[in-house]
Scaffold this active site. Structure first.
Site, PDB file in Angstrom:
ATOM      1  N   ASP A 261       0.845  -1.201   0.000  1.00 32.88           N
ATOM      2  CA  ASP A 261       0.000   0.000   0.000  1.00 32.88           C
ATOM      3  C   ASP A 261       0.878   1.249   0.000  1.00 32.88           C
ATOM      4  O   ASP A 261       0.377   2.357  -0.149  1.00 32.88           O
ATOM      5  CB  ASP A 261      -0.915   0.004   1.237  1.00 32.88           C
ATOM      6  CG  ASP A 261      -1.882   1.182   1.229  1.00 32.88           C
ATOM      7  OD1 ASP A 261      -2.570   1.359   0.198  1.00 32.88           O
ATOM      8  OD2 ASP A 261      -1.933   1.931   2.223  1.00 32.88           O
ATOM      9  N   GLU A 266       7.070   6.902  -3.323  1.00 33.80           N
ATOM     10  CA  GLU A 266       5.674   7.163  -3.703  1.00 33.80           C
ATOM     11  C   GLU A 266       5.313   8.637  -3.809  1.00 33.80           C
ATOM     12  O   GLU A 266       4.331   8.992  -4.458  1.00 33.80           O
ATOM     13  CB  GLU A 266       4.717   6.514  -2.684  1.00 33.80           C
ATOM     14  CG  GLU A 266       4.702   7.210  -1.325  1.00 33.80           C
ATOM     15  CD  GLU A 266       3.732   6.572  -0.327  1.00 33.80           C
ATOM     16  OE1 GLU A 266       3.744   5.339  -0.186  1.00 33.80           O
ATOM     17  OE2 GLU A 266       2.973   7.323   0.303  1.00 33.80           O
TER      18      GLU A 266
HETATM   19  P1  NAI Z   1       1.735   2.755  16.915  1.00 32.95           P
HETATM   20  O1  NAI Z   1       2.639   3.839  17.376  1.00 32.95           O
HETATM   21  O2  NAI Z   1       0.501   2.449  17.705  1.00 32.95           O
HETATM   22  O3  NAI Z   1       2.573   1.383  16.778  1.00 32.95           O
HETATM   23  C1  NAI Z   1       3.851   1.311  16.250  1.00 32.95           C
HETATM   24  C2  NAI Z   1       4.570   0.156  16.910  1.00 32.95           C
HETATM   25  O4  NAI Z   1       5.855   0.011  16.294  1.00 32.95           O
HETATM   26  C3  NAI Z   1       4.815   0.388  18.414  1.00 32.95           C
HETATM   27  O5  NAI Z   1       4.381  -0.727  19.156  1.00 32.95           O
HETATM   28  C4  NAI Z   1       6.322   0.573  18.508  1.00 32.95           C
HETATM   29  O6  NAI Z   1       6.868   0.091  19.719  1.00 32.95           O
HETATM   30  C5  NAI Z   1       6.780  -0.264  17.326  1.00 32.95           C
HETATM   31  N1  NAI Z   1       8.149   0.057  16.926  1.00 32.95           N
HETATM   32  C6  NAI Z   1       8.818   1.222  17.028  1.00 32.95           C
HETATM   33  N2  NAI Z   1      10.081   1.077  16.581  1.00 32.95           N
HETATM   34  C7  NAI Z   1      10.197  -0.223  16.196  1.00 32.95           C
HETATM   35  C8  NAI Z   1      11.259  -0.981  15.664  1.00 32.95           C
HETATM   36  N3  NAI Z   1      12.477  -0.448  15.448  1.00 32.95           N
HETATM   37  N4  NAI Z   1      11.036  -2.283  15.378  1.00 32.95           N
HETATM   38  C9  NAI Z   1       9.829  -2.847  15.617  1.00 32.95           C
HETATM   39  N5  NAI Z   1       8.774  -2.172  16.131  1.00 32.95           N
HETATM   40  C10 NAI Z   1       8.971  -0.873  16.408  1.00 32.95           C
HETATM   41  O7  NAI Z   1       1.377   3.115  15.409  1.00 32.95           O
HETATM   42  P2  NAI Z   1       0.148   2.595  14.545  1.00 32.95           P
HETATM   43  O8  NAI Z   1      -1.000   3.524  14.693  1.00 32.95           O
HETATM   44  O9  NAI Z   1      -0.067   1.152  14.797  1.00 32.95           O
HETATM   45  O10 NAI Z   1       0.715   2.814  13.063  1.00 32.95           O
HETATM   46  C11 NAI Z   1       1.781   2.020  12.563  1.00 32.95           C
HETATM   47  C12 NAI Z   1       2.292   2.624  11.282  1.00 32.95           C
HETATM   48  O11 NAI Z   1       1.283   2.507  10.277  1.00 32.95           O
HETATM   49  C13 NAI Z   1       2.565   4.143  11.334  1.00 32.95           C
HETATM   50  O12 NAI Z   1       3.890   4.385  11.784  1.00 32.95           O
HETATM   51  C14 NAI Z   1       2.373   4.566   9.926  1.00 32.95           C
HETATM   52  O13 NAI Z   1       3.635   4.574   9.271  1.00 32.95           O
HETATM   53  C15 NAI Z   1       1.506   3.494   9.298  1.00 32.95           C
HETATM   54  N6  NAI Z   1       0.208   3.981   8.827  1.00 32.95           N
HETATM   55  C16 NAI Z   1      -0.130   3.777   7.520  1.00 32.95           C
HETATM   56  C17 NAI Z   1      -1.352   4.205   7.038  1.00 32.95           C
HETATM   57  C18 NAI Z   1      -1.777   3.946   5.611  1.00 32.95           C
HETATM   58  O14 NAI Z   1      -2.759   4.543   5.141  1.00 32.95           O
HETATM   59  N7  NAI Z   1      -1.109   3.075   4.871  1.00 32.95           N
HETATM   60  C19 NAI Z   1      -2.279   4.938   7.893  1.00 32.95           C
HETATM   61  C20 NAI Z   1      -1.856   5.040   9.284  1.00 32.95           C
HETATM   62  C21 NAI Z   1      -0.644   4.599   9.713  1.00 32.95           C
END
Ligand code: NAI
Length: 336
Positions: A261, A266
């Protein structure tokens, strides 16, 4: 420095699409005036925000040091991200100059469900079948898929979206492995090392943020550690995957399928209709040409619920900041 009396807050809104406009016009309060610009924010376009209090930006706006300097020179005091990820903002440079707020959560279901939609589409060849039957081709040759039931899925990043995706996978009867730099005690996920996750997963889904540490997490070296035929799903950020290595892995038949996605380059391509143009990006063109690669255009967030959540939180972030000088959704590179 912040407003105590009723004053109109002026917001310059960059990279506007019709669905943004509809959601933000519905959420816009009386004390806020939003000017919608179609252009993306970068150092060259930041002057458009001169005289505005806040700049509202999205994932492919370039909020680097030069853009931040230009915004500050024009009187902007707040950058309001209408997304969760903030890898496109130089937060370190902003510190002490411009405040940055984001929308940390808005329907993790939107993204997690899209990840599952892509996975199902890919493994059951729905994208192929759809095109065939529209052409009255009812042959099943080449459409053999596999059951998700009983398969192992590795979830990298077990935050809001990763956990929601894990729950959906459990509903399918899959074994869920998790890797997170900061594992959550209460996640109910079997945490393993990254190498174990690579070695045991039939499907790997990325849900961690893009940082210096996670950039190119999916690279040649790590692809070598994966199972033959692994399916990679990326609804997080494009540069978590080194696209050239992904392509190589697909050509070598090591990677069974990829559901993307997001894509590392991009920003000048996604969200726009490029159907009348020659695609300059050879890697993306080659990936899209592969029968086992499914690409959507950073669409995972695009549900009515998510759009209205994003607009509501963004508007509230801006109002709270200008009313109090602070906001709980503020980003600060020093705050951890
Ligand atoms: P979140 O902050 O709730 O979760 C992110 C997780 O990644 C946390 O548990 C954190 O500890 C972990 N993390 C941080 N550094 C890490 C590492 N080096 N290795 C492994 N895990 C690590 O964020 P959420 O809301 O779950 O979003 C995740 C990602 O999804 C966002 O960072 C964003 O890039 C992406 N996203 C994409 C969207 C889309 O439309 N395609 C829309 C919304 C978010």
């Amino acid at each position: 420095m912040w407003r105590k009396e009723f004053v109109m807050i002026k917001v310059a809104f960059f990279d506007t699409k019709p669905y943004d406009r509809a959601a933000f016009e519905a959420a816009c309060p009386e004390d806020m005036k939003i000017k919608f610009f179609e252009t993306k924010l970068n150092a060259d376009t930041a002057d458009l925000a001169h005289g505005y209090d806040a700049a509202c930006v999205f994932v492919n706006d370039t909020v680097d040091a030069a853009a931040l300097d230009a915004l500050e020179a024009g009187g902007v005091r707040l950058v309001a991200l209408r997304c969760a990820g903030y890898n496109n903002v130089d937060v370190r440079h902003a510190f002490g100059h411009i405040h940055v707020v984001r929308v940390p959560a808005y329907s993790p279901y939107a993204v997690a469900e899209h990840a599952m939609a892509m996975l199902l589409t890919s493994v059951r060849r729905v994208h192929k079948a759809y095109n065939r039957t529209r052409d009255f081709n009812f042959s099943l040759n080449g459409l053999v898929g596999f059951d998700l039931y009983g398969k192992t899925v590795g979830v990298i990043g077990t935050g809001k979206i990763g956990r929601t995706f894990a729950a959906i996978c459990r509903g399918f009867g899959m074994r869920v492995l998790g890797y997170d730099k900061y594992p959550a005690e209460d996640a109910g996920i079997e945490y393993v090392s990254l190498d174990t996750l690579f070695a045991e997963s039939d499907i790997i889904s990325l849900h961690c943020p893009l940082t210096e540490e996670t950039k190119y997490l999916i690279c040649k070296e790590n692809i070598a550690k994966m199972k033959k035929g692994v399916v990679i799903v990326n609804t997080s950020r494009g540069a978590l995957i080194r696209s050239e290595d992904l392509l190589e892995g697909i050509k070598e038949r090591k990677i069974g399928a990829a559901c993307l996605d997001v894509y590392e380059e991009e920003s000048d391509i996604f969200f726009e209709d490029n159907s009348g143009h020659i695609l300059e990006d050879d890697t993306l063109a080659r990936l899209i040409s592969m029968p086992n690669v499914l690409v959507t255009s950073h669409q995972a967030f695009l549900t009515e619920e998510a759009l209205s959540g994003i607009a509501g939180t963004t508007v509230e972030n801006i109002r709270t900041f200008f009313a109090t000088g602070a906001c709980e959704n503020e980003l600060c590179y020093r705050c951890g």
